[in-house]
Design an enzyme around this catalytic site. Structure first.
Site, short mmCIF file in Angstrom:
data_model
loop_
_atom_site.label_atom_id
_atom_site.label_comp_id
_atom_site.label_asym_id
_atom_site.label_seq_id
_atom_site.Cartn_x
_atom_site.Cartn_y
_atom_site.Cartn_z
CD GLU A 1 -2.88 -1.25 2.31
OE1 GLU A 1 -2.30 -1.54 3.38
OE2 GLU A 1 -4.10 -1.07 2.21
CD GLU B 1 -3.16 -6.33 3.80
OE1 GLU B 1 -3.08 -7.12 2.82
OE2 GLU B 1 -2.62 -5.20 3.81
N1 3HC Z 1 4.21 -7.64 11.81
C1 3HC Z 1 4.92 -8.04 12.88
N2 3HC Z 1 5.84 -9.03 12.85
C2 3HC Z 1 6.02 -9.64 11.66
C3 3HC Z 1 5.30 -9.30 10.50
C4 3HC Z 1 4.36 -8.24 10.60
N3 3HC Z 1 3.66 -7.81 9.56
N4 3HC Z 1 5.69 -10.09 9.49
C5 3HC Z 1 6.63 -10.91 9.99
N5 3HC Z 1 6.83 -10.64 11.30
C6 3HC Z 1 7.79 -11.29 12.20
C7 3HC Z 1 7.48 -12.77 12.42
O1 3HC Z 1 6.57 -12.95 13.45
C8 3HC Z 1 8.85 -13.31 12.74
O2 3HC Z 1 9.10 -12.98 14.08
P1 3HC Z 1 10.00 -13.96 15.01
O3 3HC Z 1 11.32 -14.04 14.34
O4 3HC Z 1 9.99 -13.30 16.33
O5 3HC Z 1 9.26 -15.28 15.00
C9 3HC Z 1 9.79 -12.46 11.89
O6 3HC Z 1 9.06 -11.29 11.55
C10 3HC Z 1 10.22 -13.13 10.60
O7 3HC Z 1 9.06 -13.61 9.93
P2 3HC Z 1 9.03 -15.03 9.21
O8 3HC Z 1 9.56 -16.07 10.14
O9 3HC Z 1 7.68 -15.20 8.67
O10 3HC Z 1 10.10 -14.81 8.07
P3 3HC Z 1 10.08 -15.28 6.55
O11 3HC Z 1 11.32 -14.75 5.96
O12 3HC Z 1 9.78 -16.73 6.46
O13 3HC Z 1 8.83 -14.52 5.89
C11 3HC Z 1 7.42 -12.67 5.34
C12 3HC Z 1 8.82 -13.13 5.78
C13 3HC Z 1 7.11 -13.21 3.95
C14 3HC Z 1 7.42 -11.17 5.34
C15 3HC Z 1 6.38 -13.23 6.34
O14 3HC Z 1 6.79 -12.92 7.64
C16 3HC Z 1 4.99 -12.67 6.18
O15 3HC Z 1 4.27 -13.09 5.32
N6 3HC Z 1 4.62 -11.72 7.04
C17 3HC Z 1 3.26 -11.22 7.15
C18 3HC Z 1 2.94 -10.26 6.09
C19 3HC Z 1 1.56 -9.74 6.29
O16 3HC Z 1 0.63 -10.44 6.63
N7 3HC Z 1 1.41 -8.45 6.03
C20 3HC Z 1 0.15 -7.80 6.18
C21 3HC Z 1 0.04 -7.23 7.54
S1 3HC Z 1 -1.55 -6.50 7.83
C22 3HC Z 1 -1.46 -5.00 7.08
O17 3HC Z 1 -0.50 -4.67 6.46
C23 3HC Z 1 -2.68 -4.14 7.27
C24 3HC Z 1 -2.67 -2.96 6.38
O18 3HC Z 1 -3.40 -3.22 5.24
C25 3HC Z 1 -3.24 -1.78 7.07
#
Ligand code: 3HC
Length: 693
Positions: free
Chosen positions: A108, A128
């Site tokens: 975004e 999301e």
């Molecule tokens: N917020 C907080 N912590 C997050 C995070 C996030 N969005 N995304 C990842 N983390 C944290 C994980 O919990 C993990 O923490 P830890 O080491 O303490 O366990 C660390 O970051 C590393 O994450 P992964 O183990 O998942 O690492 P990978 O390299 O395998 O994957 C990634 C990286 C592809 C970025 C994956 O973490 C992911 O898909 N993250 C979520 C992305 C997501 O859902 N984004 C949308 C959020 S909601 C949003 O944006 C709302 C908006 O529209 C207003």
């Protein structure tokens, strides 16, 4: 370089302002990042030397989204939608320079910039929906304006990302940078200035929206496509509604629809469950007594014993990850059959365009079939996947101990036998453990790693690492009958079988479980697995429903007749009134006085004992934490992720209520419902399962 907040700084490279975001591990858009972005843009806009701004991230990725840990807490200004509106309004060109994953709020951010450049390995997504949400910072309004609603819909409503090549093709990025991203972005920014390119504000792009107006079929068709995979979930429909609003309403009004839908989802139980689950899956690999820096054993070659369904599926996992496998069978004929099934599976994938014919050949080329266990002498990890017979397994492990090199890990794929007893057959019990795959092993993501009494820490750490490599979600459990998953599952099976004796029919029980969100109910599942599994034909004497059904040749889907009937070539269960009659007759013969059973009772009888058994498992320290049990159920047993898992669901229902109902059932039906001491204790202390995570 000027530090704006602890996570954002501004660096001047001539006329280009580089807004660096540095918030490890994934540059989530927490408060210091949002504030830094807002103030940084303000500062850069006021600075006369700066003529264009590049937003770029340090570390492994561009922003991977909002900081999920902040959700559910009081929001802190500036809010992301306001920051991004500020991006929109900036009078100087903003270029997002993307590497890693531009996910959620990260994408975004990029959409609110005037231009986007990316490295070839970058990924773009709005995940999301997987958190039970929708993009809440303008993503549902800007993306359809940029790439058209038809292309935006799957990105928003499935959450699956696209790669840089596709993003370029769809107009989501303006340029792919092959060299250094920062240099390439600066160069791009200079060209924008030199060519006096007008600022592209996505919010004002209306062509694609106009083309889709008054075409409700776009959304009707997409809803149909989505129906099956989105059954029970609230967020996907909200995503479609928000994109619909982008087409039907002016930008600001569309944003208001998006916000209202976002807030509704955020306060609901589905998103709470899915957000909990996101962290549960990441917690699972963290075992308190396994230090992060534990030395790992190098697994270059794997041996699998048994080329049946299980052994074949396990083999595929490793060769898919490029690890060669020696597959052992007792007879050439069985080996040929097993190899044939593996090839057929790959051929099916190839015919669906999921891999090329060359890839099929190269994967098959990584498998060496043999009928001699001696060929496992140089394997680093051997997984035994023969049928469940303790004596046979003991014999195999004693042999393996003599054949395999020192330091090789010996694993059994048993689903309930005592791994300590198996390990005791070897002189290296510290190298022995259970690797319990779920069928079909090449498809199911769950792997239970069964830690025996003497399994060493490096062996466990290596197993966790190798599980990740073969794309499994591994949950470490300790030895008990059925380990964690099947031990809990046995509770539901028992109650479902009792319920049809007491008065319910399979279709009623199945409907309740299906409506709860499982892909199918216990009886449809029994038909799928095969009712004859574990049936002792020679001693069968109509003592149980299983015996009655098998004696009548009703084995399930495999021969078109089980608890349901199946038409040739179809997996869809059709009612079998003859079976209902048989059940009624059999239960009466067994002395049951049949009664009306409510859907509520069916649900509680099938689900609460799972939770209670989970509590006993935690009490006995078979599992590390409640959320691990939830991960097992979501990945191995089809528990709907929007209900978090059995232990999360229990917290939602209230442990006091669960305890009360269990006690009532115990009084009516006996000690199968005896509440776990841990459950009693938690209720007494006013705590929940989450407090143990
Ligand atoms: N917020 C907080 N912590 C997050 C995070 C996030 N969005 N995304 C990842 N983390 C944290 C994980 O919990 C993990 O923490 P830890 O080491 O303490 O366990 C660390 O970051 C590393 O994450 P992964 O183990 O998942 O690492 P990978 O390299 O395998 O994957 C990634 C990286 C592809 C970025 C994956 O973490 C992911 O898909 N993250 C979520 C992305 C997501 O859902 N984004 C949308 C959020 S909601 C949003 O944006 C709302 C908006 O529209 C207003």
């Amino acid at each position: 370089m000027v530090a704006i907040t602890e996570a954002v700084s501004l660096e001047k490279q001539g006329e280009i302002g580089m807004l660096w975001i540095d918030n490890p591990p994934v540059n989530a858009l927490g408060h210091p990042v949002r504030k830094g972005m807002a103030d940084g843009i303000e500062m850069a806009e006021k600075d006369d030397e700066i003529r264009a701004i590049v937003v770029i991230c340090k570390g492994r990725t561009f922003c991977a989204g909002a900081d999920i840990r902040e959700f559910g807490k009081p929001p802190k200004e500036p809010h992301l939608p306001d920051v991004l509106n500020r991006f929109d309004q900036c009078k100087k060109p903003i270029i997002s320079a993307i590497h890693g994953t531009a996910f959620g709020g990260g994408l975004e951010t990029a959409l609110s910039s005037h231009f986007r450049v990316a490295v070839p390995t970058a990924q773009f997504g709005l995940p999301e929906v997987k958190l039970g949400l929708l993009p809440g910072a303008g993503g549902t309004q800007r993306l359809p304006r940029l790439i058209g609603p038809q292309k935006a819909l799957p990105l928003v409503a499935t959450g699956n990302p696209i790669n840089a090549e596709k993003a370029l093709e769809e107009g989501l990025v303006d340029e792919i940078i092959n060299g250094d991203l920062a240099d390439g972005a600066v160069d791009f920014a200079k060209r924008v200035l030199a060519e006096k390119r007008p600022l592209v504000r996505v919010r004002d792009m209306n062509d694609r929206i106009d083309q889709a107006r008054n075409k409700p079929e776009i959304f009707d068709d997409y809803r149909k496509q989505l129906a099956k995979r989105a059954r029970g979930f609230e967020a996907p429909e909200a995503c479609v509604k928000a994109v619909e609003a982008a087409v039907e309403k002016p930008f600001e009004d569309g944003l208001a629809v998006e916000r209202a839908l976002f807030e509704k989802l955020m306060s609901g139980s589905q998103s709470a469950a899915q957000r909990y689950y996101f962290f549960a899956e990441r917690q699972v690999a963290k075992i308190p007594d396994i230090p992060k820096d534990t030395p790992l054993i190098d697994i270059k070659k794997v041996g699998v014993i048994g080329a049946g369904t299980m052994g074949g599926g396990i083999t595929m996992n490793f060769v898919n990850a490029g690890i060669p496998v020696t597959l052992v069978e007792a007879k050439q004929e069985f080996l040929d059959r097993g190899l044939g099934v593996i090839r057929k599976n790959y051929d099916i994938s190839a015919s669906r365009g999921k891999m090329t014919a060359e890839e099929v050949d190269s994967r098959m080329g990584l498998i060496t079939g043999t009928t001699s266990m001696e060929d496992l002498a140089d394997a680093d990890l051997v997984i035994e996947a023969v049928y469940e017979n303790m004596n046979l397994k003991k014999e195999i492990f004693a042999k393996l101990d003599n054949i395999c090199k020192d330091g090789a890990i010996l694993a059994t794929n048993t689903s309930y036998l005592d791994v300590n007893e198996i390990a005791a057959q070897t002189k290296r019990p510290e190298y022995v453990l259970g690797l319990h795959f779920f069928s079909p092993a090449n498809v199911m993501r769950l792997l239970e790693i069964v830690r025996a009494e003497k399994t060493s820490i490096p062996v466990l750490a290596t197993s966790i690492a190798i599980a990740k490599k073969i794309k499994k979600i591994a949950v470490v459990v300790r030895v008990c009958h059925g380990f964690a998953g099947n031990r809990m599952f046995a509770q539901r099976k028992r109650e479902a079988e009792k319920l049809i004796m007491e008065g319910a029919l399979p279709s009623q029980v199945d409907k309740v479980i299906y409506d709860f969100g499982f892909p199918m109910g216990p009886f449809a599942l029994a038909d799928l697995i095969g009712i004859d599994l574990g049936w002792d034909k020679d001693n069968s004497n109509s003592r149980t429903m299983q015996e009655v059904l098998c004696e009548q040749g009703r084995f399930g889907q495999k021969n078109g007749r089980g608890f349901y009937n199946y038409e040739e070539g179809s997996r869809a269960p059709k009612p079998a009134p003859e079976i209902d009659e048989l059940i009624i007759e059999f239960s009466k013969k067994k002395g049951y006085i049949r009664r009306e059973i409510s859907d509520e009772e069916i649900l509680q009888r099938c689900i609460y004992p799972i939770i209670n058994e989970g509590a006993k498992i935690l009490e006995e320290k078979i599992a590390v934490r409640p959320s691990d049990l939830d991960v097992i159920w979501v990945n191995g047993y089809g528990w709907p992720v929007y209900r978090g898992g059995p232990m999360f669901y229990a917290d939602l229902v209230g442990l006091d209520k669960i305890l009360e109902v269990l006690k009532k059932f115990q009084a009516e039906h006996g000690d199968d419902f005896r509440p776990a001491a841990l459950l009693e204790q938690l209720v007494k202390e006013g705590r929940n399962f989450s407090s143990l995570n």
